[in-house]
Design a protein around this motif. Structure first.
Motif, PDB file in Angstrom:
ATOM      1  N   THR A  89      -5.084 -16.650 -11.857  1.00 18.49           N
ATOM      2  CA  THR A  89      -4.533 -16.857 -10.527  1.00 18.49           C
ATOM      3  C   THR A  89      -4.474 -18.359 -10.283  1.00 18.49           C
ATOM      4  OG1 THR A  89      -6.609 -16.894  -9.239  1.00 18.49           O
ATOM      5  CG2 THR A  89      -5.651 -14.728  -9.744  1.00 18.49           C
ATOM      6  N   THR A 136       1.256 -18.933  -1.398  1.00 16.25           N
ATOM      7  CA  THR A 136       0.361 -19.984  -1.875  1.00 16.25           C
ATOM      8  C   THR A 136      -0.559 -19.531  -3.002  1.00 16.25           C
ATOM      9  OG1 THR A 136       0.391 -20.725   0.425  1.00 16.25           O
ATOM     10  CG2 THR A 136      -1.129 -21.831  -1.030  1.00 16.25           C
ATOM     11  N   ASP A 137      -0.677 -18.220  -3.216  1.00 14.97           N
ATOM     12  CA  ASP A 137      -1.490 -17.681  -4.309  1.00 14.97           C
ATOM     13  C   ASP A 137      -0.607 -16.851  -5.237  1.00 14.97           C
ATOM     14  OD1 ASP A 137      -3.940 -18.719  -3.347  1.00 14.97           O
ATOM     15  OD2 ASP A 137      -4.119 -17.049  -1.952  1.00 14.97           O
ATOM     16  N   SER A 197      -8.242  -9.906  -3.286  1.00 14.01           N
ATOM     17  CA  SER A 197      -7.057  -9.895  -4.144  1.00 14.01           C
ATOM     18  C   SER A 197      -7.411  -9.554  -5.593  1.00 14.01           C
ATOM     19  CB  SER A 197      -6.336 -11.246  -4.089  1.00 14.01           C
ATOM     20  OG  SER A 197      -5.564 -11.363  -2.922  1.00 14.01           O
ATOM     21  N   SER A 222      -9.682 -17.291 -12.384  1.00  9.78           N
ATOM     22  CA  SER A 222      -9.212 -17.448 -11.010  1.00  9.78           C
ATOM     23  C   SER A 222      -9.269 -18.907 -10.567  1.00  9.78           C
ATOM     24  CB  SER A 222     -10.061 -16.597 -10.065  1.00  9.78           C
ATOM     25  OG  SER A 222      -9.642 -16.760  -8.723  1.00  9.78           O
ATOM     26  N   HIS A 223      -8.463 -19.244  -9.579  1.00 11.95           N
ATOM     27  CA  HIS A 223      -8.591 -20.552  -8.929  1.00 11.95           C
ATOM     28  C   HIS A 223      -9.442 -20.427  -7.671  1.00 11.95           C
ATOM     29  CE1 HIS A 223      -5.486 -18.721  -6.473  1.00 11.95           C
ATOM     30  NE2 HIS A 223      -5.343 -19.762  -5.710  1.00 11.95           N
ATOM     31  N   TRP A 224      -9.873 -19.192  -7.348  1.00 12.47           N
ATOM     32  CA  TRP A 224     -10.730 -18.960  -6.189  1.00 12.47           C
ATOM     33  C   TRP A 224     -12.202 -19.009  -6.610  1.00 12.47           C
ATOM     34  CZ3 TRP A 224      -7.180 -14.370  -6.318  1.00 12.47           C
ATOM     35  CH2 TRP A 224      -6.024 -14.583  -5.534  1.00 12.47           C
ATOM     36  N   THR A 228       3.822 -13.283  -7.129  1.00 17.81           N
ATOM     37  CA  THR A 228       3.165 -13.811  -5.929  1.00 17.81           C
ATOM     38  C   THR A 228       2.188 -12.779  -5.388  1.00 17.81           C
ATOM     39  OG1 THR A 228       5.116 -15.144  -5.412  1.00 17.81           O
ATOM     40  CG2 THR A 228       3.554 -14.735  -3.613  1.00 17.81           C
ATOM     41  N   ASP A 229       0.959 -13.217  -5.146  1.00 19.76           N
ATOM     42  CA  ASP A 229      -0.078 -12.305  -4.670  1.00 19.76           C
ATOM     43  C   ASP A 229       0.184 -11.871  -3.231  1.00 19.76           C
ATOM     44  OD1 ASP A 229      -2.760 -11.013  -4.803  1.00 19.76           O
ATOM     45  OD2 ASP A 229      -3.285 -12.539  -3.323  1.00 19.76           O
ATOM     46  N   SER A 258      -2.463 -21.599  -7.556  1.00 15.75           N
ATOM     47  CA  SER A 258      -1.518 -22.007  -6.528  1.00 15.75           C
ATOM     48  C   SER A 258      -0.301 -22.555  -7.265  1.00 15.75           C
ATOM     49  CB  SER A 258      -2.128 -23.101  -5.645  1.00 15.75           C
ATOM     50  OG  SER A 258      -1.119 -23.738  -4.898  1.00 15.75           O
ATOM     51  N   SER A 295     -10.391 -14.196  -1.022  1.00 12.57           N
ATOM     52  CA  SER A 295      -9.359 -13.644  -1.902  1.00 12.57           C
ATOM     53  C   SER A 295      -9.882 -13.274  -3.285  1.00 12.57           C
ATOM     54  CB  SER A 295      -8.186 -14.630  -2.041  1.00 12.57           C
ATOM     55  OG  SER A 295      -7.404 -14.634  -0.870  1.00 12.57           O
TER      56      SER A 295
END
Length: 347
Positions: free
Chosen positions: A99, A246-247, A54, A42-44, A154-155, A101, A50
């Protein structure tokens, strides 16, 4: 004697047929019961809303609806790869899913800037959702990503809104800001006069707290709240810098192709459903999260003065054409966007 031989051959043939059938059935059952474990970078950060809402939901849906045949092993931002390296890792099949952006794939995706959200284009979330799913922008993104062995989904679409330590009351105050940003918005904020720089999510709180930056955007209210940014920056800035997808959830096409057909379809179905579910859920949670931050942490909404908004709109529209010059597909997407905004009466 001849009859006995015939009977023996018949029995043998029947036994052989039953054996082959049983073998085939066992093989089919085995294939159906095979499990697939995917690593997901993930990028989170794990603290981001999220990551749970998500990525956690996606894991739950895929595992439950596949009866456990698909398992997702989740890794938060930076655990395996840097955020900007995730697209390449998925493209090469090193990771099955990630994931990102769109901004993190700008070197590969000429549509990434438009996907990240052209500033001050859409005014409502439904407009961005319709642009993606109704007008075909999502299909365009998917086609370009496929050239790199990636299935793009796209999420959600949602507004990106800043938080700042001190209210912005003039163009001069805006231009004095140091802002954490990324992608097209980083370029936009810089061209509008602020000093915008990229800082990974895991370092954002410290950068804001220490004064390296005066403000930041990490989604909108939910992102700011979940990352603790309201502890430091008490002003939530509106209107949104952009409204966009954006995600993004990206899947290795190689990993997808290795699944049985029913699971391939399941993955695509769940991802398509995720877009609508999360887009709507996000809007609901935005409203209640901002109200909670105002009541509990003394957060105030900083509505930008009209002169600042006019300055930002002028800067934004000058940037749009630059994104359209990246490729023929980008020019096509930008023309489609402008036509849509004109139909809405915005241009």
């Amino acid at each position: 004697m001849l009859n006995n031989i015939r009977k023996s051959l018949t029995v043998f043939a029947s036994a052989l047929t039953l054996g082959v059938t049983a073998t085939l059935m066992a093989g089919t059952a085995s294939a159906q019961e095979e499990t697939f474990t995917w690593k997901v970078q993930s990028h989170w950060p794990g603290s981001s809303s999220s990551y749970k809402d998500s990525l956690g939901r996606l894991k739950e849906q895929l595992e439950e609806r596949s009866n456990g045949r698909i398992q997702l092993e989740l890794f938060e931002a930076g655990a395996l790869f840097k955020a900007q390296e995730t697209f390449n890792a998925v493209s090469r099949g090193i990771l099955e899913m990630g994931t990102i952006s769109p901004a993190y794939a700008q070197d590969k995706m000429t549509l990434a800037g438009i996907a990240s959200g052209l500033p001050f284009a859409f005014r409502n979330v439904w407009e961005a959702a319709y642009f993606h799913q109704g007008l075909g922008f999502e299909d365009m993104l998917r086609e370009e990503a496929a050239q790199h062995g990636v299935y793009w989904s796209t999420d959600k679409v949602y507004p990106t809104e800043m938080v700042v330590k001190d209210p912005i009351e003039s163009v001069e105050e805006f231009e004095s800001l140091k802002i954490r940003s990324s992608g097209a918005l980083q370029k936009f904020l810089t061209e509008a006069g602020a000093a915008a720089s990229y800082i990974p999510g895991g370092e954002l709180y410290t950068a804001l707290d220490s004064g390296i930056v005066d403000g930041a955007h990490w989604g909108a209210a939910q992102g700011a709240y979940s990352m603790g940014l309201y502890e430091i920056a008490k002003y939530h800035v509106q209107p949104a810098l952009n409204i966009a997808g954006t995600d993004v959830i990206i899947v290795s096409q190689k990993a997808l192709d290795e699944l049985p057909e029913d699971l391939q379809q399941l993955v695509k179905d769940v991802l398509n459903e995720q877009f609508w579910y999360r887009t709507n859920e996000y809007q609901y949670k935005e409203r209640i999260t901002l109200a909670k931050a105002m009541a509990e942490e003394g957060v105030q909404v900083n509505t930008l003065p009209q002169e600042v908004q006019d300055h930002l709109v002028q800067t934004a529209q000058a940037m749009w054409d630059e994104e359209g010059e990246r490729s023929e597909k980008a020019a096509e997407a930008l023309a489609m966007l402008k036509d849509f905004l004109s139909d809405l009466g915005y241009l």
